[in-house]
Design an enzyme around this catalytic site. Structure first.
Site, PDB file in Angstrom:
ATOM      1  N   GLN A  40       0.876  -1.188   0.000  1.00 35.23           N
ATOM      2  CA  GLN A  40       0.000   0.000   0.000  1.00 35.23           C
ATOM      3  C   GLN A  40       0.900   1.222   0.000  1.00 35.23           C
ATOM      4  O   GLN A  40       1.750   1.375   0.889  1.00 35.23           O
ATOM      5  CB  GLN A  40      -0.888   0.013   1.252  1.00 35.23           C
ATOM      6  CG  GLN A  40      -1.790   1.246   1.316  1.00 35.23           C
ATOM      7  CD  GLN A  40      -2.398   1.472   2.705  1.00 35.23           C
ATOM      8  OE1 GLN A  40      -2.356   2.572   3.227  1.00 35.23           O
ATOM      9  NE2 GLN A  40      -2.950   0.428   3.318  1.00 35.23           N
ATOM     10  N   GLU A  43       1.042   8.098   1.247  1.00 34.96           N
ATOM     11  CA  GLU A  43       1.719   9.392   1.156  1.00 34.96           C
ATOM     12  C   GLU A  43       0.738  10.390   1.727  1.00 34.96           C
ATOM     13  O   GLU A  43      -0.356  10.548   1.194  1.00 34.96           O
ATOM     14  CB  GLU A  43       1.974   9.752  -0.317  1.00 34.96           C
ATOM     15  CG  GLU A  43       2.890   8.818  -1.070  1.00 34.96           C
ATOM     16  CD  GLU A  43       4.350   9.146  -0.829  1.00 34.96           C
ATOM     17  OE1 GLU A  43       4.703  10.339  -0.784  1.00 34.96           O
ATOM     18  OE2 GLU A  43       5.138   8.190  -0.678  1.00 34.96           O
ATOM     19  N   ASP A  73      -6.025   6.120   0.286  1.00 37.69           N
ATOM     20  CA  ASP A  73      -6.900   7.302   0.220  1.00 37.69           C
ATOM     21  C   ASP A  73      -7.210   7.808  -1.201  1.00 37.69           C
ATOM     22  O   ASP A  73      -8.368   8.087  -1.517  1.00 37.69           O
ATOM     23  CB  ASP A  73      -6.245   8.414   1.071  1.00 37.69           C
ATOM     24  CG  ASP A  73      -7.135   9.626   1.258  1.00 37.69           C
ATOM     25  OD1 ASP A  73      -8.269   9.585   0.782  1.00 37.69           O
ATOM     26  OD2 ASP A  73      -6.673  10.601   1.874  1.00 37.69           O
ATOM     27  N   THR A 139       4.313   5.246  14.416  1.00 39.87           N
ATOM     28  CA  THR A 139       4.254   5.567  12.999  1.00 39.87           C
ATOM     29  C   THR A 139       3.098   6.488  12.652  1.00 39.87           C
ATOM     30  O   THR A 139       3.164   7.283  11.747  1.00 39.87           O
ATOM     31  CB  THR A 139       4.165   4.252  12.191  1.00 39.87           C
ATOM     32  OG1 THR A 139       5.288   3.454  12.558  1.00 39.87           O
ATOM     33  CG2 THR A 139       4.180   4.494  10.715  1.00 39.87           C
ATOM     34  N   LYS A 140       2.001   6.366  13.382  1.00 41.58           N
ATOM     35  CA  LYS A 140       0.825   7.149  13.052  1.00 41.58           C
ATOM     36  C   LYS A 140       0.152   7.560  14.352  1.00 41.58           C
ATOM     37  O   LYS A 140       0.154   6.802  15.311  1.00 41.58           O
ATOM     38  CB  LYS A 140      -0.123   6.264  12.217  1.00 41.58           C
ATOM     39  CG  LYS A 140      -1.470   6.865  11.911  1.00 41.58           C
ATOM     40  CD  LYS A 140      -2.332   5.870  11.144  1.00 41.58           C
ATOM     41  CE  LYS A 140      -3.767   6.347  11.067  1.00 41.58           C
ATOM     42  NZ  LYS A 140      -4.626   5.390  10.374  1.00 41.58           N
ATOM     43  N   GLY A 172       1.985  -1.564  15.313  1.00 41.39           N
ATOM     44  CA  GLY A 172       2.993  -2.076  16.245  1.00 41.39           C
ATOM     45  C   GLY A 172       3.361  -3.533  16.032  1.00 41.39           C
ATOM     46  O   GLY A 172       3.896  -4.170  16.934  1.00 41.39           O
ATOM     47  N   VAL A 200       4.447  -1.181   8.898  1.00 42.56           N
ATOM     48  CA  VAL A 200       5.182  -0.062   8.319  1.00 42.56           C
ATOM     49  C   VAL A 200       6.631  -0.155   8.791  1.00 42.56           C
ATOM     50  O   VAL A 200       7.515  -0.622   8.070  1.00 42.56           O
ATOM     51  CB  VAL A 200       4.575   1.305   8.716  1.00 42.56           C
ATOM     52  CG1 VAL A 200       5.326   2.421   8.008  1.00 42.56           C
ATOM     53  CG2 VAL A 200       3.091   1.363   8.390  1.00 42.56           C
ATOM     54  N   CYS A 438      10.493 -28.769  38.517  1.00 42.43           N
ATOM     55  CA  CYS A 438      11.443 -28.469  37.440  1.00 42.43           C
ATOM     56  C   CYS A 438      11.852 -29.744  36.721  1.00 42.43           C
ATOM     57  O   CYS A 438      11.995 -29.771  35.490  1.00 42.43           O
ATOM     58  CB  CYS A 438      12.686 -27.779  38.004  1.00 42.43           C
ATOM     59  SG  CYS A 438      12.300 -26.241  38.858  1.00 42.43           S
TER      60      CYS A 438
HETATM   61  N1  3NM Z   1      -2.781   2.539  10.442  1.00 45.75           N
HETATM   62  P1  3NM Z   1       3.789   0.273  12.394  1.00 45.75           P
HETATM   63  S1  3NM Z   1      -1.727   1.965  12.661  1.00 45.75           S
HETATM   64  C1  3NM Z   1      -0.882   3.162   8.984  1.00 45.75           C
HETATM   65  O1  3NM Z   1      -4.634   1.626  13.348  1.00 45.75           O
HETATM   66  C2  3NM Z   1      -1.432   2.700  10.263  1.00 45.75           C
HETATM   67  O2  3NM Z   1      -5.357   2.016  11.355  1.00 45.75           O
HETATM   68  C3  3NM Z   1      -3.085   2.163  11.684  1.00 45.75           C
HETATM   69  O3  3NM Z   1       2.750   1.267  11.702  1.00 45.75           O
HETATM   70  C4  3NM Z   1      -4.452   1.913  12.178  1.00 45.75           C
HETATM   71  O4  3NM Z   1       3.682  -1.021  11.685  1.00 45.75           O
HETATM   72  C5  3NM Z   1      -0.692   2.411  11.399  1.00 45.75           C
HETATM   73  O5  3NM Z   1       5.104   0.937  12.161  1.00 45.75           O
HETATM   74  C6  3NM Z   1       0.764   2.477  11.527  1.00 45.75           C
HETATM   75  O6  3NM Z   1       3.424   0.221  13.838  1.00 45.75           O
HETATM   76  C7  3NM Z   1       1.392   1.118  11.745  1.00 45.75           C
HETATM   77 MG    MG Z   2      -6.441   7.474   5.552  1.00 44.05          MG
END
Ligand code: 3NM
Ligand code: MG
Length: 524
Positions: A40, A43, A73, A139-140, A172, A200, A438
């Site tokens: 995907q 940007e 988007d 990341t977001k 995450g 990501v 153990c």
């Molecule tokens: N969308 P990473 S979390 C692009 O919850 C994106 O919809 C999310 O990044 C959602 O793999 C996210 O680095 C970022 O944690 C995920």
């Molecule tokens: Mg979006």
């Protein structure tokens, strides 16, 4: 025609997160070589002209590897370069509009942060949903609440089992927690499995995106193989179980597996001697540097948290990972897990890094892992009479961690999530020496190693580790408890210490007649 998408390793791009000096297209190409199955392009601030250029060059590379491309988007950009489809978030164009603009031939994915959004996407004809955020992420800015694996699982459960909609999770996700995610999010009742995981930073921020993608791809494949396990064991009745236990115990000296143990300093010697008495070989390697070279040669790995140090923990993290990768049974003994918060954290960290084949503990340890407080702990010991409903406790933990759970005590309970048995063997002297629990871990590891080795060719599909480890866990418990019963009756046993040596002696002399005569197994 609509593009068929394999969602297994779903890469979401982020040019801003590339490591210094790493070119976007170079990183993308390496990740495709490592096993990314769908991309995907995301940007958030790029102007339309540049966006179309980046999208076209992304598509050219994806086409080279036959991997579909989706655009985040921007429906116009997807149309401009004629890629497989789009991904829309909750604040982007509504699904119905996206569908109208793109037509039925394009793939449309929708972000779903809760059940309502997921159901709307399903009913509105989305091809897949991106469920998130599972874990916290840098990341977001995620406005939705972090849902954890239970939240994602409840979304899977709410979907119509007949709907063709696919599911991926995001937020995450790393190779360290991937098995946990796959285990935790799979919905048994509606038989819905995740179709993939979206990441990501795990790939984009890596200096070696090929390896990052390939680790994810490898783990997903082994998880899927493990779902195909076919138990080879005979009928499920008490006589057949005891017969199978004997088959496993009897095969130990012949197979002579190497049993690696990260033991504690109190009981390591007894664990090593018990391994020998049962007919296997112990190796007590517990430093990081040993793990990679040793792992291919072992029959099973036992990880015992009894006197865990920071240094030993690192070896446990690494050794467990190699065991999963090489399909070796991994037995986890979370000694005194509930006693301190350090131990609780360590136990959780270990379980986030790898998937155990068997978890063995006393009532307090199993309770602490399950998040139950009904049974307390005093140091390493469990206090009080145990759980009112032990069968439910072991069964639900086995289902949650998707492994075998052995809860030892006056009666022992063993469950694989479906089958649960009670074993009422043993002797009170076992409670008067240190480490009898153990050593039970050692016997289970030894039997799991044998069950893997002797069932390998019958289980072509393989699993994280092969074999019917439910039967192996029963065999290990029976071997030690019946040896204890026989030892306790010997004339030369005058107390705990003489019992200890007699017990180890008797482990080396188990025979079919005694095992069948003395074993006390009940189906629950
Ligand atoms: N969308 P990473 S979390 C692009 O919850 C994106 O919809 C999310 O990044 C959602 O793999 C996210 O680095 C970022 O944690 C995920
Ligand atoms: Mg979006």
């Amino acid at each position: 025609m609509k593009t068929e998408i394999d969602y297994s390793v779903y890469l979401v791009t982020a040019r801003g997160l590339l490591p210094e000096g790493k070119d976007y297209l170079e990183s993308l190409e390496e990740s495709l070589q490592g096993g990314v199955t769908v991309v995907q392009l995301r940007e958030k601030t790029t102007d339309t002209g540049e966006f179309i250029q980046v999208a076209q060059s992304t598509k050219d590379i994806c086409d080279k590897y036959n991997v579909p491309l989706l655009i985040n988007d921007r429906i116009d950009v997807a149309l401009a370069i004629d890629c497989a489809g789009v991904h829309v978030g909750q604040s982007d164009a509504p699904l119905s509009i996206a569908r109208k603009l793109l037509g039925d031939e394009k793939v449309i994915g929708v972000s779903a942060g809760n059940i309502e959004q997921a159901i709307n996407a399903q009913n509105g004809g989305a091809d897949y949903i991106g469920i998130g955020a599972v874990y916290g992420t840098q990341t977001k800015d995620v406005t939705n609440k972090i849902m954890g694996t239970p939240g994602a699982r409840s979304i899977l459960a709410a979907l119509d089992p007949q709907s063709p909609i696919k599911t991926v999770v995001i937020g995450g996700i790393k190779s360290e927690n991937l098995l946990r995610v796959l285990n935790g999010v799979h919905e048994k009742d509606t038989k819905r499995y995740l179709d993939g995981v979206a990441v990501v930073s795990e790939i984009v921020s890596s200096k070696n995106p090929r390896e990052a993608a390939s680790n994810l791809s490898h783990l997903i494949k082994s998880f899927r193989e493990s779902e195909k396990i076919k138990y080879h064991s005979a009928s499920y009745d008490v006589d057949s179980i005891v017969q199978e236990a004997w088959r496993i115990i009897n095969a130990i000296p012949e197979q002579h597996p190497l049993i690696q143990q990260m033991a504690n300093i109190v009981t390591a010697n007894d664990q090593a001697n018990a391994t020998l008495a049962l007919g296997a070989s112990p190796v007590m390697a517990a430093v990081v540097g040993d793990q990679k070279d040793l792992n291919p040669h072992i029959g099973a790995l036992l990880i015992n948290m009894g006197t865990v140090s920071e240094e030993q923990k690192q070896a446990m993290l690494v050794g467990g990972r190699y065991s999963n990768l090489n399909k070796k049974p991994l037995i986890f003994d979370p000694v005194a897990l509930g006693a301190t918060s350090f131990r609780k954290q360590t136990g959780q960290e270990l379980l986030n890094h790898w998937a155990p084949t068997v978890i063995k503990g006393n009532a307090a340890e199993i309770g602490a892992l399950s998040g139950l407080t009904e049974v307390a702990t005093k140091g390493v010991d469990s206090v009080g009479p145990g759980f009112k409903n032990p069968v439910t406790v072991v069964k639900s933990l086995a289902n949650r961690e998707r492994c075998i759970v052995v809860m030892t005590g006056k009666d022992d309970y063993i469950s694989d999530g479906e089958r649960t048995v009670k074993i009422s063997n043993g002797h009170s002297l076992l409670g008067q020496i240190t480490g009898s629990g153990c050593v039970t871990g050692t016997a289970i590891a030894t039997c799991c190693a044998v069950s893997s080795m002797t069932t390998e060719d019958m289980n072509e599909d393989g699993k994280l580790s092969r074999g019917d480890h439910f039967m192996a866990a029963i065999a290990g418990v029976l071997a030690l408890e019946i040896a204890a019963e026989i030892a306790s009756k010997r004339d030369d046993v005058r107390g705990p210490n003489t019992f200890r040596s007699a017990w180890i002696d008797e482990m080396s002399k188990l025979n079919e007649i005694n095992l069948k005569k003395l074993s006390c197994v009940t189906l629950t």
